[in-house]
Design an enzyme around this catalytic site. Structure first.
Site, PDB file in Angstrom:
ATOM      1  N   HIS A  45       0.794  -1.227   0.000  1.00  0.00           N
ATOM      2  CA  HIS A  45       0.000   0.000   0.000  1.00  0.00           C
ATOM      3  C   HIS A  45       0.830   1.284   0.000  1.00  0.00           C
ATOM      4  CE1 HIS A  45      -3.836   1.748  -0.314  1.00  0.00           C
ATOM      5  NE2 HIS A  45      -3.788   2.406   0.817  1.00  0.00           N
ATOM      6  N   PHE A 117       3.131  21.258   3.317  1.00  0.00           N
ATOM      7  CA  PHE A 117       2.246  20.207   3.789  1.00  0.00           C
ATOM      8  C   PHE A 117       1.686  20.628   5.136  1.00  0.00           C
ATOM      9  CE2 PHE A 117       1.192  15.682   2.932  1.00  0.00           C
ATOM     10  CZ  PHE A 117       1.249  15.737   1.555  1.00  0.00           C
ATOM     11  N   GLN A 231      -5.681   8.334  12.816  1.00  0.00           N
ATOM     12  CA  GLN A 231      -5.768   9.588  12.068  1.00  0.00           C
ATOM     13  C   GLN A 231      -6.890   9.571  11.031  1.00  0.00           C
ATOM     14  OE1 GLN A 231      -2.496  11.062   9.212  1.00  0.00           O
ATOM     15  NE2 GLN A 231      -2.573  12.561  10.870  1.00  0.00           N
ATOM     16  N   HIS A 233      -8.153  11.598   7.872  1.00  0.00           N
ATOM     17  CA  HIS A 233      -7.680  12.575   6.889  1.00  0.00           C
ATOM     18  C   HIS A 233      -8.885  13.399   6.465  1.00  0.00           C
ATOM     19  CE1 HIS A 233      -5.866  14.300   3.341  1.00  0.00           C
ATOM     20  NE2 HIS A 233      -4.733  13.672   3.562  1.00  0.00           N
ATOM     21  N   LEU A 243      -8.424   8.715  -1.334  1.00  0.00           N
ATOM     22  CA  LEU A 243      -7.798   9.912  -0.795  1.00  0.00           C
ATOM     23  C   LEU A 243      -7.569  10.976  -1.871  1.00  0.00           C
ATOM     24  CD1 LEU A 243      -6.273  11.174   1.702  1.00  0.00           C
ATOM     25  CD2 LEU A 243      -4.211  10.479   0.507  1.00  0.00           C
ATOM     26  N   GLU A 246      -3.334  15.771   0.562  1.00  0.00           N
ATOM     27  CA  GLU A 246      -3.129  17.041   1.233  1.00  0.00           C
ATOM     28  C   GLU A 246      -2.320  18.007   0.359  1.00  0.00           C
ATOM     29  OE1 GLU A 246      -2.669  16.755   5.483  1.00  0.00           O
ATOM     30  OE2 GLU A 246      -0.718  17.693   5.273  1.00  0.00           O
ATOM     31  N   ARG A 280      -4.009  17.572  10.422  1.00  0.00           N
ATOM     32  CA  ARG A 280      -5.179  16.782   9.998  1.00  0.00           C
ATOM     33  C   ARG A 280      -6.220  16.609  11.089  1.00  0.00           C
ATOM     34  NH1 ARG A 280      -1.841  12.287   6.489  1.00  0.00           N
ATOM     35  NH2 ARG A 280      -1.340  13.781   4.838  1.00  0.00           N
ATOM     36  N   HIS A 348      -7.346   7.027   7.983  1.00  0.00           N
ATOM     37  CA  HIS A 348      -6.202   7.073   7.076  1.00  0.00           C
ATOM     38  C   HIS A 348      -4.958   6.367   7.601  1.00  0.00           C
ATOM     39  CE1 HIS A 348      -3.817   8.660   3.860  1.00  0.00           C
ATOM     40  NE2 HIS A 348      -3.065   9.389   4.630  1.00  0.00           N
ATOM     41  N   ARG A 384       0.117  12.181  13.508  1.00  0.00           N
ATOM     42  CA  ARG A 384       1.220  12.211  12.555  1.00  0.00           C
ATOM     43  C   ARG A 384       1.066  13.417  11.635  1.00  0.00           C
ATOM     44  NH1 ARG A 384       1.824  10.193   6.836  1.00  0.00           N
ATOM     45  NH2 ARG A 384      -0.388   9.771   6.778  1.00  0.00           N
TER      46      ARG A 384
HETATM   47  C1  LIG Z   1      -3.905   6.721   0.331  1.00  0.00           C
HETATM   48  C2  LIG Z   1      -2.712   6.978   1.203  1.00  0.00           C
HETATM   49  C3  LIG Z   1      -1.890   8.071   0.950  1.00  0.00           C
HETATM   50  C4  LIG Z   1      -0.775   8.321   1.735  1.00  0.00           C
HETATM   51  N1  LIG Z   1       0.023   9.397   1.438  1.00  0.00           N
HETATM   52  C5  LIG Z   1       1.134   9.609   2.180  1.00  0.00           C
HETATM   53  C6  LIG Z   1       2.008  10.697   1.863  1.00  0.00           C
HETATM   54  O1  LIG Z   1       1.786  11.458   0.918  1.00  0.00           O
HETATM   55  N2  LIG Z   1       3.112  10.873   2.625  1.00  0.00           N
HETATM   56  C7  LIG Z   1       3.412  10.053   3.670  1.00  0.00           C
HETATM   57  O2  LIG Z   1       4.443  10.241   4.296  1.00  0.00           O
HETATM   58  N3  LIG Z   1       2.603   8.998   3.972  1.00  0.00           N
HETATM   59  C8  LIG Z   1       1.475   8.773   3.258  1.00  0.00           C
HETATM   60  N4  LIG Z   1       0.652   7.720   3.588  1.00  0.00           N
HETATM   61  C9  LIG Z   1       1.069   6.779   4.640  1.00  0.00           C
HETATM   62  C10 LIG Z   1       2.146   5.838   4.120  1.00  0.00           C
HETATM   63  O3  LIG Z   1       1.942   5.597   2.752  1.00  0.00           O
HETATM   64  C11 LIG Z   1       2.145   4.491   4.827  1.00  0.00           C
HETATM   65  O4  LIG Z   1       2.173   4.694   6.196  1.00  0.00           O
HETATM   66  C12 LIG Z   1       3.364   3.673   4.442  1.00  0.00           C
HETATM   67  O5  LIG Z   1       3.473   3.588   3.051  1.00  0.00           O
HETATM   68  C13 LIG Z   1       3.311   2.293   5.031  1.00  0.00           C
HETATM   69  O6  LIG Z   1       4.364   1.525   4.497  1.00  0.00           O
HETATM   70  P1  LIG Z   1       4.759   0.122   5.097  1.00  0.00           P
HETATM   71  O7  LIG Z   1       5.968  -0.340   4.383  1.00  0.00           O
HETATM   72  O8  LIG Z   1       4.808   0.213   6.565  1.00  0.00           O
HETATM   73  O9  LIG Z   1       3.511  -0.824   4.759  1.00  0.00           O
HETATM   74  P2  LIG Z   1       2.829  -1.263   3.381  1.00  0.00           P
HETATM   75  O10 LIG Z   1       3.312  -0.493   2.218  1.00  0.00           O
HETATM   76  O11 LIG Z   1       1.375  -1.289   3.653  1.00  0.00           O
HETATM   77  O12 LIG Z   1       3.363  -2.728   3.171  1.00  0.00           O
HETATM   78  C14 LIG Z   1       2.968  -3.805   3.983  1.00  0.00           C
HETATM   79  C15 LIG Z   1       3.607  -5.066   3.464  1.00  0.00           C
HETATM   80  O13 LIG Z   1       3.391  -6.115   4.371  1.00  0.00           O
HETATM   81  C16 LIG Z   1       2.934  -7.254   3.701  1.00  0.00           C
HETATM   82  N5  LIG Z   1       2.099  -8.012   4.643  1.00  0.00           N
HETATM   83  C17 LIG Z   1       1.098  -7.541   5.419  1.00  0.00           C
HETATM   84  N6  LIG Z   1       0.562  -8.542   6.137  1.00  0.00           N
HETATM   85  C18 LIG Z   1       1.244  -9.668   5.810  1.00  0.00           C
HETATM   86  C19 LIG Z   1       1.163 -11.041   6.211  1.00  0.00           C
HETATM   87  N7  LIG Z   1       0.243 -11.466   7.095  1.00  0.00           N
HETATM   88  N8  LIG Z   1       2.020 -11.923   5.669  1.00  0.00           N
HETATM   89  C20 LIG Z   1       2.937 -11.528   4.759  1.00  0.00           C
HETATM   90  N9  LIG Z   1       3.044 -10.243   4.343  1.00  0.00           N
HETATM   91  C21 LIG Z   1       2.220  -9.333   4.875  1.00  0.00           C
HETATM   92  C22 LIG Z   1       2.212  -6.738   2.489  1.00  0.00           C
HETATM   93  O14 LIG Z   1       2.218  -7.702   1.466  1.00  0.00           O
HETATM   94  C23 LIG Z   1       3.057  -5.533   2.126  1.00  0.00           C
HETATM   95  O15 LIG Z   1       4.141  -5.926   1.307  1.00  0.00           O
HETATM   96  C24 LIG Z   1      -0.484   7.468   2.818  1.00  0.00           C
HETATM   97  C25 LIG Z   1      -1.307   6.387   3.086  1.00  0.00           C
HETATM   98  C26 LIG Z   1      -2.421   6.140   2.307  1.00  0.00           C
HETATM   99  C27 LIG Z   1      -3.309   5.001   2.638  1.00  0.00           C
END
Ligand SMILES: Cc1cc2nc3c(=O)[nH]c(=O)nc-3n(C[C@H](O)[C@H](O)[C@H](O)COP(=O)(O)OP(=O)(O)OC[C@H]3O[C@@H](n4cnc5c(N)ncnc54)[C@H](O)[C@@H]3O)c2cc1C
Ligand code: SF4
Ligand code: FES
Lengths: 572, 246
Positions: A45, A117, A231, A233, A243, A246, A280, A348, A384
């Protein structure tokens, strides 16, 4: 049972997981990394993040200012020593991504551009138009491909951490394509599984954001920290929850009520004269108060306000926020060049998560690390700031990758192999039974009821009674979950089993959120109580910690680390 | 909002129970603003829990939900039910083996992406402390479009060459290799030469242009293939060096 061994095991291949994997490879020339992910990494994501990533880049900015903004945004619940580490590394990480090919938007002289931002007092958010997360994730994924020491297990679902005597040495996961459970053994395990926004019905979070890693760590004995802070949004599309970044306000967009007033300016919502660039939590509250005052607009999905971008003009919209135009046109049939976009508060991001120290290590379970949205290393506190979490994934992904390698190479033992494999075998038996489970409850029904309980009890504004009712409902749903029936007993790509397991994780996470929220009798950041409208530093300048116990969660608290910045009234 | 009941014919294949894929029909009450993916999720939740399909972001950016809808490769989270008349037929992406139902085998696709070395290659790496590489907006524009690929594989489902030559590296991989070749920070052109211009590379393409027509992100992989053919030819004849082009 197949046993797969690597030095370091990663669960998750999003921004944090990929950064950790690369850091582990760079930290040691012969370390081998196994990456287990329920999605192909580039589907994670992180891909959907739009607006940008914060890191000091300009002469008019300083580390000190980024720290102050982050602490104030957090309503002083962030740990100050950790925020210092974060801010100091954030801009370096963004530069590192530039070296790896991330297509950051540029100034005419070739330097990286930054934008405003919410809650950031100067321009410091790096961006790649409005697909920042997409470009960061693909850059990281593609860069990771050059290391053949990163062995990927794509579309493997992790169901249990293998822990013996307080030491974590592996994970059990099943291959979606065959249904086969495998035992992964390693000297350190890093969780990078992202957030759990799907406990709520209306969210920007993808289907897969079900808090799996939070539940895995929780059940392995690690506390979940500050879970009550969720949070909202202020600008989600009604209906879908998609979304609208922002950055649309950072680039100058206005929020307007049904009278066409910029209500953040007209009424005293505390966001200051920079209004739309406020944080936010405050803007989401202001929107709800507008709805309650009858100044919202009415639509099929409830009340909404307008996000007006018309004055920016077509050229700027296409140059800076083209994806906003694409999304608004496709999903609500509105072209923001000519019409305002309907928006409302949408769940969010989870400030809380798995308790870790500054290197991602989890207190209590040796060998286990967590980074990214799944973790609460404590830079976000009670709220955040937008664009801090992408750099959080990088900074703490890297640190945990390096720390895990250091730990693994400093004589960490292999762990009792038979006992660990035995745990994985027990997991295999559990999943076999689940595939044939007969019961009267339906997954989708329990999920819907959970979503609605959370929305009613733990929304933007909270109160004792509705939160207590929410805690009760979640508990009852947990009981009913034991009686779900599974209609699909096949092994190959059984997504019903995935949904059943995810629902179990959602229930754990939801319970921690509700229990934490009910006990915090104050208003701070995103946790706003009508019955306790003030912040109460004397009693609650503390992190909440929820621990798993067979008879229900246990709650305690830990002081926030304050170094140089004394908590102040949060005014913009 | 009122729902309208629509008929879906979905290709089902559960290898443990069926020897051949077959269509099954479902009547689904749909909201007016639903996409095809919403209907699939409604089937899974309330009608038939055995249906398997991939999805995640439901906002057209993760690339998970590509399927054939009425024979055409689309992202089902961006294909609106209201835009189709009559029965809506949903099938897994063509040119890929089916794992189950609407889920196809993608490992080969990911290997092809990897084969073009989609990362920055440099003789000398710069230290982070030295700051960013300067890149003008015009230099960024050179490759930006080709960096927009979400790896949805729709172009592979549409490609007539892949139907007969499964080893063809394919449109998205070529666009990605080309993206790095065009990046002012990169010096990896020579290392990508074999994958891009070798036996299964750009010369297999017959320029049917189907890939660019189905691409949901306007990457225009056909243009990337054509541009890559041109630079490849110039490199082969020695007019351009095979090494760094910048
Ligand atoms: C729409 C949106 C817009 C955003 N925009 C911004 C922004 O502009 N700036 C900012 O700083 N932040 C933003 N955020 C927040 C930020 O994107 C996220 O907090 C961040 O990308 C999370 O990254 P992550 O690597 O922790 O998790 P993720 O990218 O969610 O990755 C999770 C990983 O874990 C794996 N996984 C999960 N459960 C399991 C399981 N049980 N077994 C095996 N694998 C598993 C998945 O396959 C995936 O690969 C946004 C969030 C959203 C939803
Ligand atoms: S080039 Fe277009 S159609 Fe092909 S995989 Fe990329 S985004 Fe999808
Ligand atoms: S669900 Fe992500 S592209 Fe459709």
């Amino acid at each position: 049972m197949e046993v797969i061994e690597h030095d370091i095991l990663l669960v998750g291949g999003g921004g944090a997981g990929l950064r950790a994997a690369i850091a582990a490879c760079e930290a040691s020339p012969d370390v081998s990394v196994g990456m287990v992910s329920k999605l192909y990494p580039m589907r994670s994501h992180t891909v959907s993040a739009e607006g940008g990533a914060a890191g000091v880049a300009r002469d008019d900015d300083s580390l000190e200012l980024h720290i102050q903004d982050t602490l104030k945004g957090s309503d002083y619940l962030a740990d100050q020593d950790v925020v210092e580490v974060f801010v100091d590394a954030a801009h370096k990480e963004l530069t590192q991504l530039e070296h790896w090919g991330c297509p950051w938007s540029r100034e005419p002289d070739g330097r990286v551009s930054v934008r405003f931002f919410g809650g950031m007092s100067v321009k410091r958010t790096w961006y790649a138009t409005d697909k920042t997360g997409f470009h960061m994730l693909h850059t990281l994924f593609q860069t990771s491909l050059k290391y053949d020491r990163i062995v990927r297990y794509d579309e493997y679902f992790a169901t249990r951490l293998l822990v013996r005597d307080g030491v974590c040495r592996g994970v059990a996961a099943f291959d979606l394509r065959t249904g086969e459970v495998k035992c992964f053994l390693g000297r350190a395990v890093i969780l990078a599984t992202g957030g759990g926004g799907r406990i709520f019905p209306f969210t920007t979070n993808a289907a897969v954001k079900t808090g799996d890693g939070m539940s895995l760590a929780y059940r392995a004995g690690v506390a979940l920290k500050d879970m009550e802070f969720v949070q909202y949004h202020p600008t989600g599309l009604p209906g879908t929850g998609i979304l609208i970044t922002e950055a649309s306000r950072g680039e100058g967009g206005h929020l307007k009520n049904k009278h066409g007033e910029r209500f953040l300016v007209e009424y005293d919502y505390g966001v200051g004269d920079r209004a739309e660039l406020g944080p936010r939590d405050m803007i989401s509250r202001a929107e709800i108060l507008e709805f309650e005052a009858g100044r919202g607009l009415r639509g099929p999905y409830g009340d909404y306000v307008h996000l007006d971008l018309r004055h920016l003009g077509e050229q700027k919209i296409d140059q800076r926020i083209p994806f906003v135009r694409e999304l608004a046109r496709n999903y609500v049939g509105i072209d923001p060049v000519w019409e305002p976009i309907p928006v409302r508060p949408v769940v969010h991001y989870m400030m809380g998560g798995v308790d870790t120290d500054v290197d991602g290590a989890t207190p209590g379970v040796e060998g286990l690390y967590a980074a990214g949205e799944v973790a609460c290393v404590s830079i976000n506190g009670a709220n955040r700031l937008g664009s801090n979490s992408l750099p959080e994934c990088l900074v703490f992904g890297k640190r945990s990758g390096e720390a895990a390698v250091a730990y693994a190479s400093q004589g960490a033992s292999e762990g009792p192999r038979e006992a660990l494999v035995g745990q994985a075998q027990a997991e295999e038996a559990r999943l076999d039974a689940l595939r044939h489970k007969v019961g009267g409850e339906k997954i989708a029904q329990i999920r819907r009821e959970l979503n609605s309980a959370m929305e009613q009890g733990c929304g933007v504004f909270r109160e004792e009674d509705s939160m207590a009712a929410c805690v009760d409902s979640v508990r009852q749903l947990k009981g009913r979950y034991a009686d779900i029936g599974i209609g699909d007993s096949s092994r190959i790509f059984n997504t019903e089993i995935v949904q059943a397991l995810e629902l179990g994780n959602l229930l754990d996470v939801a319970e921690a959120v509700a229990v934490g929220a009910l006990a915090r009798r104050e208003s701070r950041g995103a946790h706003t109580r009508r019955d306790y409208p003030e912040r109460n530093d004397a009693d609650y300048l503390r992190h909440s910690l929820v621990r798993f116990a067979a008879d229900g969660p246990r709650l305690d608290y830990r002081d926030v680390t304050i170094t140089r910045w004394q908590p102040q009234e949060r005014k913009y | 909002m009122e729902t309208q009941t629509r008929k879906f014919e979905i290709l089902r294949y559960r290898p443990e129970e069926q020897s051949e894929p077959e269509f099954r029909s479902y009547e689904v009450p749909c909201m007016p603003d639903w996409v095809v993916l919403d209907a699939l999720n409604a089937i899974k939740d309330d009608i038939d829990p055995t249906l398997s399909h991939r999805w995640s972001c439901r906002m057209g950016v993760c690339g998970s939900c590509g399927m054939l809808v009425n024979g055409r490769p689309v992202l089902t989270c961006a294909a609106f039910v209201r835009d189709y008349e009559g029965t809506i037929r949903v099938e897994p992406l063509s040119n890929f083996p089916i794992v189950r139902d609407l889920v196809v085998e993608l490992d080969d696709f990911v290997h092809k992406i990897q084969s073009v070395k989609p990362w920055i290659v440099r003789k000398l790496e710069k230290d982070v402390e030295q700051g960013e590489y300067r890149q003008s907006p015009a230099q960024l524009e050179e490759f930006k479009q080709f960096s927009m690929c979400i790896n949805c594989a729709l172009c592979y489902a549409a490609c007539p060459v892949l139907a007969s030559e499964p080893d063809f590296v394919g449109p998205a991989a070529i666009a990605l290799g080309h993206r790095y070749n065009l990046d002012s920070r990169d010096e990896g052109n020579a290392e990508r030469y074999d994958a891009m211009h070798g036996h299964n590379g750009v010369w297999s393409c017959s320029y049917a242009n189907e890939c660019s027509q189905v691409c949901p992100k306007h990457v225009d992989p056909a243009m990337a293939v054509n541009q890559a053919k041109l630079t490849g030819a110039l490199q082969w004849t020695g007019i351009l060096p095979k090494k760094s082009m910048t």
